[in-house]
Enzyme design. Structure first.
Site, PDB file in Angstrom:
ATOM      1  CB  SER A   6      -0.891   0.009   1.241  1.00  0.00           C
ATOM      2  OG  SER A   6      -0.107   0.321   2.373  1.00  0.00           O
ATOM      3  CE  LYS A   7      -0.679   7.452  -2.742  1.00  0.00           C
ATOM      4  NZ  LYS A   7       0.401   7.314  -3.646  1.00  0.00           N
ATOM      5  NE  ARG A   8       1.010   0.214   6.200  1.00  0.00           N
ATOM      6  CZ  ARG A   8       1.885  -0.760   6.420  1.00  0.00           C
ATOM      7  NH1 ARG A   8       2.993  -0.520   7.058  1.00  0.00           N
ATOM      8  NH2 ARG A   8       1.651  -1.991   5.990  1.00  0.00           N
ATOM      9  N   GLY A  61       5.342   3.177   0.176  1.00  0.00           N
ATOM     10  CA  GLY A  61       5.941   4.033  -0.845  1.00  0.00           C
ATOM     11  C   GLY A  61       5.016   4.031  -2.037  1.00  0.00           C
ATOM     12  CG  ASP A 105       2.000   6.528  -6.383  1.00  0.00           C
ATOM     13  OD1 ASP A 105       1.453   7.628  -6.556  1.00  0.00           O
ATOM     14  OD2 ASP A 105       1.677   5.742  -5.459  1.00  0.00           O
TER      15      ASP A 105
END
Ligand code: GLU
Length: 468
Positions: free
Chosen positions: A240-242, A244, A250
């Protein structure tokens, strides 16, 4: 059998890497076998729906070069057809109206929990006569799932999977407001679109048993299933975004190339011996469901970066320059002039060696796009101050040169080093590097000077000499 695969994302505003891999595998499988790859947008959640979300998906697919066949299908637009199938199931006696009130359902939940059952609905309307329906209640439609036995499915990745019939209840296919459920919509759409292979994330594996109940009730052939393991982050939790960057957008924004992304996603869920570098062309020859890994892959950012560096080195300079343009506009508010583009192209071989992403490439090539700005870092400033005299000699030597190529530039630097720096080329090269690039690290400085040309090189030295 002519193969038809599908990619049915729910529009959420971005394309998660896991979805991108699902799309790629479906595309590869269809293209490899001369089949079709179709895209359906599962846009039934109208409260969250935004057209831009769909655009994000199509942009990501375009960027990855995953072309689809036919028009993109909107699941929402097919609701009347889903309702029609629910009606057909009612008529066949394979589905029934359920008039339970929220209170009744709640009571069933409490009882089933106390008894430790996996399902809660006690099928009380399954065989009840519709004449018993309470007045004024809008019913839901439930499907008749098998009451006993074992439900089995062969999954191309996970092997044979089965559940006891007690685990699957008579689930809802049409809500009381006439809106079809996800379970019904997916099956009807997949059937109508002629999908032969359902290749998707294994978070959907449990849905297979319910979906097959609908296929069987309609007398439709079940598709072949292949459920892909999740993509995990480096720490083993779902990526997940956590962790990176976690979406196509992205990585694209950070300067990754689509061919690197495809290669990495392929390797993350599929193996072909020990091969690490697998081009799209090779994947199209080799891809098969039998090579899909059974266990979840961990996303390794460094590995992906190295793979990107590999594809960066293989890419044509003109293409890379076109990819650098938006980076300069976005990160530096700069436009690449034709001359700068020529210079970058000439210096590209060395620049590529110094970068792993397009963003890094843009940073490395910045001095070709604009003259060094003020605000040098301390070390560079010091190098320049200590090298003032040397730069003065170098300027005189350069002005006198009739040809200005890497060799003549180097010879001139060497001569100045011999005369004024005890033969130490570095004492000449470093101040020259700072004067030309504004940094202490760059491609071979003789090449840089030759690419910039005599006039520009001399102008930059002049500026450096007059800087306070
Ligand atoms: N719309 C679902 C998702 O985005 C996919 C459903 C399916 O593949 O059957 O997870």
């Amino acid at each position: 059998m002519s193969i038809v695969t599908r990619f049915p994302p729910s529009p959420t505003g971005f394309m998660h890497i896991g979805n991108a891999r699902t799309a790629y595998f479906n595309w590869l499988y269809a293209r490899r076998y001369g089949g079709k790859f179709v895209v359906r947008i599962e846009d039934t959640d109208r409260a969250r729906y935004q057209p831009e979300y769909v655009e994000a998906i199509t942009n990501a697919l375009d960027w990855m070069g995953l072309d689809h066949d036919g028009e993109i299908v909107s699941q929402f637009s097919r609701q009347p057809r889903h309702a029609e199938v629910a009606q057909a199931l009612l008529e066949k006696g394979q589905a029934y109206y359920c008039y339970c009130s929220p209170e009744e359902l709640e009571a069933m939940r409490v009882t089933s929990k106390a008894e430790g059952r996996a399902t809660f609905y006690d099928r009380r309307w399954r065989d009840r006569d519709p004449s018993e329906a309470p007045a004024g209640v809008k019913p839901v439609v439930r499907i008749k799932a098998p009451l006993t036995g074992v439900m089995s499915v062969h999954d191309e990745v996970q092997g044979d999977v089965s559940v006891a019939a007690e685990q699957i209840d008579d689930f809802i296919i049409l809500r009381s407001d006439g809106v079809p459920t996800y379970m019904l919509a997916v099956v009807v759409d997949d059937h109508d679109m002629g999908i032969t292979h359902v290749i998707r994330g294994d978070d959907h594996l449990n849905n297979v048993f319910r979906q097959n109940v609908i296929y069987d009730a309609m007398g439709w052939a079940q598709p072949v299933y292949a459920h892909l393991p999740l993509i995990l982050g480096p720490d083993g939790a779902k990526l997940s975004k956590r962790h990176g960057a976690a979406s196509v957008e992205d990585f694209r924004g950070q300067g990754y190339l689509p061919e690197a992304m495809k290669n990495y996603l392929l390797k993350l869920g599929w193996s072909h011996g020990d091969d690490e570098i697998i081009s799209n062309e090779q994947a199209l020859e080799w891809f098969d469901l039998s090579g899909v890994n059974k266990s979840a892959g961990r996303f390794d950012y460094q590995k992906f970066e190295s793979l990107n560096a590999h594809y960066l080195r293989e890419a044509e300079p003109a293409r890379l320059i076109d990819l650098m343009r938006p980076v300069y506009a976005r990160d530096y508010d700069l436009v690449i002039s034709e001359e700068a583009a020529r210079h970058i192209a000439e210096g590209m071989d060395e620049l590529k060696e110094r970068a792993k992403t397009v963003q890094e490439l843009a940073r490395e090539a910045l001095f070709y796009v604009r003259r060094p700005a003020g605000g040098l870092d301390e070390k560079a400033q010091k190098t320049l101050e200590e090298g003032t005299e040397i730069l003065g000699h170098l300027l005189a030597a350069f002005v006198a040169l009739a040809t200005f190529d890497p060799d003549t530039v180097k010879d001139a630097c060497m001569a100045v080093a011999n005369d004024h720096a005890g033969g130490k080329l570095g004492k000449v090269g470093m101040p020259l590097r700072v004067a030309l690039t504004g940094t202490m690290s760059s491609p071979t400085i003789f090449n840089v000077a030759a690419i910039l040309g005599k006039d520009e090189t001399c102008a930059r030295i002049q500026t450096a000499l007059t800087r306070d």
